[in-house]
Design an enzyme around this catalytic site. Structure first.
Site, PDB file in Angstrom:
ATOM      1  N   GLY A  11      90.023  78.205  25.358  1.00 44.14           N
ATOM      2  CA  GLY A  11      88.736  78.913  25.192  1.00 44.14           C
ATOM      3  C   GLY A  11      87.694  78.385  26.161  1.00 44.14           C
ATOM      4  N   ARG A  21      82.123  71.885  39.044  1.00 48.02           N
ATOM      5  CA  ARG A  21      81.247  71.523  40.182  1.00 48.02           C
ATOM      6  C   ARG A  21      81.330  70.019  40.472  1.00 48.02           C
ATOM      7  NH1 ARG A  21      76.222  69.356  40.191  1.00 48.02           N
ATOM      8  NH2 ARG A  21      74.749  69.902  41.862  1.00 48.02           N
ATOM      9  N   VAL A  23      83.714  67.899  39.676  1.00 50.36           N
ATOM     10  CA  VAL A  23      85.041  67.539  40.204  1.00 50.36           C
ATOM     11  C   VAL A  23      85.106  67.884  41.695  1.00 50.36           C
ATOM     12  CG1 VAL A  23      87.507  68.162  40.138  1.00 50.36           C
ATOM     13  CG2 VAL A  23      86.264  67.742  37.995  1.00 50.36           C
ATOM     14  N   ARG A  72      95.290  81.719  28.231  1.00 49.75           N
ATOM     15  CA  ARG A  72      96.305  80.985  27.478  1.00 49.75           C
ATOM     16  C   ARG A  72      97.654  81.352  28.099  1.00 49.75           C
ATOM     17  NH1 ARG A  72      92.267  81.793  23.112  1.00 49.75           N
ATOM     18  NH2 ARG A  72      91.411  79.721  22.845  1.00 49.75           N
ATOM     19  N   GLY A 102      90.954  72.133  25.885  1.00 48.90           N
ATOM     20  CA  GLY A 102      91.084  71.484  24.583  1.00 48.90           C
ATOM     21  C   GLY A 102      92.418  70.755  24.459  1.00 48.90           C
ATOM     22  N   ASP A 103      92.781  70.407  23.219  1.00 50.72           N
ATOM     23  CA  ASP A 103      93.979  69.571  23.048  1.00 50.72           C
ATOM     24  C   ASP A 103      95.265  70.292  23.450  1.00 50.72           C
ATOM     25  OD1 ASP A 103      93.824  71.211  20.854  1.00 50.72           O
ATOM     26  OD2 ASP A 103      94.219  69.644  19.380  1.00 50.72           O
ATOM     27  N   THR A 125      85.524  72.170  25.004  1.00 53.05           N
ATOM     28  CA  THR A 125      85.681  73.088  23.877  1.00 53.05           C
ATOM     29  C   THR A 125      84.438  72.966  22.999  1.00 53.05           C
ATOM     30  OG1 THR A 125      86.790  73.464  21.758  1.00 53.05           O
ATOM     31  CG2 THR A 125      87.172  71.326  22.744  1.00 53.05           C
ATOM     32  N   ASP A 127      84.353  73.165  19.928  1.00 48.37           N
ATOM     33  CA  ASP A 127      84.709  72.721  18.572  1.00 48.37           C
ATOM     34  C   ASP A 127      84.514  71.216  18.309  1.00 48.37           C
ATOM     35  OD1 ASP A 127      85.578  75.357  18.363  1.00 48.37           O
ATOM     36  OD2 ASP A 127      87.658  74.851  18.786  1.00 48.37           O
ATOM     37  N   ASP A 129      86.686  69.035  18.552  1.00 50.11           N
ATOM     38  CA  ASP A 129      87.827  68.664  17.703  1.00 50.11           C
ATOM     39  C   ASP A 129      88.888  67.858  18.447  1.00 50.11           C
ATOM     40  OD1 ASP A 129      88.702  70.692  19.351  1.00 50.11           O
ATOM     41  OD2 ASP A 129      89.701  71.832  17.781  1.00 50.11           O
ATOM     42  N   GLY A 170      84.677  76.874  15.239  1.00 48.69           N
ATOM     43  CA  GLY A 170      85.097  75.476  15.145  1.00 48.69           C
ATOM     44  C   GLY A 170      86.600  75.340  14.955  1.00 48.69           C
ATOM     45  N   ARG A 171      87.301  76.463  15.020  1.00 50.11           N
ATOM     46  CA  ARG A 171      88.742  76.492  14.752  1.00 50.11           C
ATOM     47  C   ARG A 171      88.986  75.852  13.389  1.00 50.11           C
ATOM     48  NH1 ARG A 171      92.907  77.433  18.878  1.00 50.11           N
ATOM     49  NH2 ARG A 171      91.296  77.192  20.419  1.00 50.11           N
ATOM     50  N   GLY A 185      68.364  73.941   7.966  1.00 53.01           N
ATOM     51  CA  GLY A 185      67.905  73.757   6.584  1.00 53.01           C
ATOM     52  C   GLY A 185      68.687  74.606   5.604  1.00 53.01           C
ATOM     53  N   HIS A 217      65.607  82.867  -1.403  1.00 56.30           N
ATOM     54  CA  HIS A 217      66.545  83.221  -0.329  1.00 56.30           C
ATOM     55  C   HIS A 217      67.321  81.969   0.051  1.00 56.30           C
ATOM     56  CE1 HIS A 217      63.607  81.322   2.318  1.00 56.30           C
ATOM     57  NE2 HIS A 217      64.559  81.282   3.231  1.00 56.30           N
ATOM     58  N   ARG A 245      75.057  88.528   1.843  1.00 54.21           N
ATOM     59  CA  ARG A 245      75.678  89.176   3.001  1.00 54.21           C
ATOM     60  C   ARG A 245      76.420  88.146   3.844  1.00 54.21           C
ATOM     61  NH1 ARG A 245      73.080  94.234   4.195  1.00 54.21           N
ATOM     62  NH2 ARG A 245      72.550  95.046   2.138  1.00 54.21           N
ATOM     63  N   ARG A 254      80.056  80.956  22.203  1.00 53.01           N
ATOM     64  CA  ARG A 254      80.694  80.356  23.385  1.00 53.01           C
ATOM     65  C   ARG A 254      79.935  80.656  24.673  1.00 53.01           C
ATOM     66  NH1 ARG A 254      86.730  81.139  22.076  1.00 53.01           N
ATOM     67  NH2 ARG A 254      86.925  82.252  24.027  1.00 53.01           N
TER      68      ARG A 254
HETATM   69  P1  ADP Z   1      92.874  74.569  23.921  1.00 49.35           P
HETATM   70  O1  ADP Z   1      93.228  73.894  25.186  1.00 49.35           O
HETATM   71  O2  ADP Z   1      91.456  75.022  23.880  1.00 49.35           O
HETATM   72  O3  ADP Z   1      93.306  73.778  22.700  1.00 49.35           O
HETATM   73  P2  ADP Z   1      95.160  76.311  23.504  1.00 49.35           P
HETATM   74  O4  ADP Z   1      95.673  75.550  22.319  1.00 49.35           O
HETATM   75  O5  ADP Z   1      95.179  77.795  23.445  1.00 49.35           O
HETATM   76  O6  ADP Z   1      93.663  75.957  23.874  1.00 49.35           O
HETATM   77  O7  ADP Z   1      95.998  75.832  24.761  1.00 49.35           O
HETATM   78  C1  ADP Z   1      95.732  76.310  26.054  1.00 49.35           C
HETATM   79  C2  ADP Z   1      97.004  76.362  26.839  1.00 49.35           C
HETATM   80  O8  ADP Z   1      97.553  75.048  26.962  1.00 49.35           O
HETATM   81  C3  ADP Z   1      98.124  77.172  26.203  1.00 49.35           C
HETATM   82  O9  ADP Z   1      98.015  78.551  26.448  1.00 49.35           O
HETATM   83  C4  ADP Z   1      99.345  76.608  26.890  1.00 49.35           C
HETATM   84  O10 ADP Z   1      99.458  77.098  28.195  1.00 49.35           O
HETATM   85  C5  ADP Z   1      98.975  75.127  27.001  1.00 49.35           C
HETATM   86  N1  ADP Z   1      99.564  74.409  25.863  1.00 49.35           N
HETATM   87  C6  ADP Z   1      99.166  74.460  24.580  1.00 49.35           C
HETATM   88  N2  ADP Z   1      99.957  73.705  23.789  1.00 49.35           N
HETATM   89  C7  ADP Z   1     100.901  73.182  24.594  1.00 49.35           C
HETATM   90  C8  ADP Z   1     102.019  72.319  24.398  1.00 49.35           C
HETATM   91  N3  ADP Z   1     102.330  71.846  23.194  1.00 49.35           N
HETATM   92  N4  ADP Z   1     102.741  71.979  25.486  1.00 49.35           N
HETATM   93  C9  ADP Z   1     102.441  72.443  26.703  1.00 49.35           C
HETATM   94  N5  ADP Z   1     101.396  73.268  26.964  1.00 49.35           N
HETATM   95  C10 ADP Z   1     100.639  73.638  25.930  1.00 49.35           C
HETATM   96  O1  F6P Z   2      88.269  76.686  20.590  1.00 49.60           O
HETATM   97  C1  F6P Z   2      87.136  77.475  20.761  1.00 49.60           C
HETATM   98  C2  F6P Z   2      87.173  78.670  19.833  1.00 49.60           C
HETATM   99  O2  F6P Z   2      86.021  79.461  20.070  1.00 49.60           O
HETATM  100  C3  F6P Z   2      87.291  78.325  18.348  1.00 49.60           C
HETATM  101  O3  F6P Z   2      86.063  77.925  17.786  1.00 49.60           O
HETATM  102  C4  F6P Z   2      87.841  79.613  17.804  1.00 49.60           C
HETATM  103  O4  F6P Z   2      88.598  79.364  16.633  1.00 49.60           O
HETATM  104  C5  F6P Z   2      88.742  80.098  18.912  1.00 49.60           C
HETATM  105  O5  F6P Z   2      88.326  79.454  20.104  1.00 49.60           O
HETATM  106  C6  F6P Z   2      88.695  81.589  19.126  1.00 49.60           C
HETATM  107  O6  F6P Z   2      89.601  81.887  20.116  1.00 49.60           O
HETATM  108  P1  F6P Z   2      89.697  83.340  20.828  1.00 49.60           P
HETATM  109  O7  F6P Z   2      88.784  83.306  21.989  1.00 49.60           O
HETATM  110  O8  F6P Z   2      91.101  83.442  21.229  1.00 49.60           O
HETATM  111  O9  F6P Z   2      89.255  84.348  19.812  1.00 49.60           O
END
Ligand code: ADP
Ligand code: F6P
Length: 321
Positions: A11, A21, A23, A72, A102-103, A125, A127, A129, A170-171, A185, A217, A245, A254
């Protein structure tokens, strides 16, 4: 190293451009060649490259999104894709790679490092996280955006004596939810990290309304990982009689120009990533620890467990209503 690549993956997050920039400019200042890879690992496999010079990253530090685009890439989740990525790097002489994401993206970077292409991960990211860092690029901007939108929402919520149940991103993590709830608040933050009891929240609302001059409210912030926003609004309405609501803020969180914090952290992390590659060091994640930029072994960093900001719940509970 003489030639490195940079890509954004997963994301998008505000501040990714500032990292790209940093880098590019740091590497160029050290006499390295820099290749921008578009659309993350998809672009690596499809050879979507742009040669970067100091001017190709002009005017992007203040822009949200990512100038390198992001995607992705399911193919990169298996070793065949990773080995193809290694071949492409070798074909164009890339000796190292900076992966901003992200991870999931870091797991890909770890795999690529294990087959001989040193990679450095920069956490990008909204999140927050990622286990091994106190901070991820985009978090501050996203929280400020959510805060501003909920401030606006409060005007109409208050005018109609309603309850707004607002879902933030926040996933699976509740960091955005808890902080934003405190900053606007809100009456409560509902997240997966802490058990919640809608009966308790409803009881508090009813008590507040029954008091002389009491308020009528309410704002409840729900983390998307809870996945029950519409139901929560319905149940709160049934339990309290207050028209409720659901509002899902969604991808708007984002977007937008990165805050000063995101620009500074992104720039510091981008600089640090290139310093590592310059020394031939790969398979590391750059993070913030004690407010300072540091780096950690990629697998070790991914295996860490992140402490949740539990104390914020106590403060929220004490200052709400
Ligand atoms: P984020 O990096 O934000 O966590 P994703 O989980 O969608 O987002 O991962 C982004 C990309 O990283 C994936 O589309 C894939 O190409 C690669 N990736 C994710 N998980 C793995 C994994 N376990 N091993 C190798 N590449 C991965
Ligand atoms: O990781 C960033 C994030 O915006 C999360 O907060 C959310 O769960 C996810 O990505 C949404 O992903 P997509 O852009 O695929 O809808």
């Amino acid at each position: 190293m003489k030639k490195i690549g940079v890509l954004t993956s997963g994301g998008d997050a505000p501040g990714m451009n500032a990292a790209v920039r940093a880098v590019a400019r740091t590497a160029l200042s050290k006499g390295m060649e820099v290749i921008g890879i578009q659309r993350g690992y998809v672009g690596l496999l499809n050879r979507e490259f742009v040669e970067m010079n100091a001017r190709s990253v002009s005017g992007i530090i203040q822009r949200g999104g990512t100038c390198l685009y992001t995607a992705r890439c399911p193919e990169f989740r298996n070793m065949e894709g990773v080995l193809k990525g290694k071949e492409v790097c070798e074909e164009i002489g890339l000796e190292g790679l900076v992966v901003i994401g992200g991870d999931g993206s870091f797991r890909g970077a770890g795999d690529l490092s294990s087959v001989g292409i040193p990679c450095i991960g920069i956490p990008g990211t909204i999140d927050n996280d990622i286990q091994c860092t106190e901070y991820t690029i985009g978090y501050d901007t996203a929280m400020n955006t959510a805060m501003e939108m909920i401030d606006k929402l409060r005007d109409t919520t208050q005018s109609h004596d309603r309850c707004s149940v607002v879902e933030v991103m926040g996933r699976r993590a509740g960091f955005i939810a808890v902080n934003v709830a405190m900053a606007v608040g809100a009456e409560a933050a509902i997240t997966v990290e802490r058990q919640y009891d809608l009966n308790e929240i409803a009881k508090k609302m009813i008590k507040t309304m029954s008091e002389k001059g009491g308020k009528h409210h309410f704002i409840l912030v729900v983390a998307e990982g809870v996945g029950q926003t519409e139901n929560i609004a319905r149940e709160i309405q049934e339990m309290t009689g207050v028209e409720s609501r659901a509002t899902i803020l969604g991808h708007v969180q984002r977007g937008g120009s990165p805050t000063l914090r995101d620009r500074i952290v992104a720039t510091e992390m981008g600089y640090h990533a290139v310093e590592l590659l310059e020394q031939g060091i790969g398979n590391r994640i750059v993070g913030l620890k004690g407010g300072k930029v540091y780096d950690i072994d990629l697998q070790e960093g991914l295996n860490m467990k992140k402490a949740f900001i539990d104390q914020r719940y106590d403060i929220l509970g004490a200052t709400a209503y």
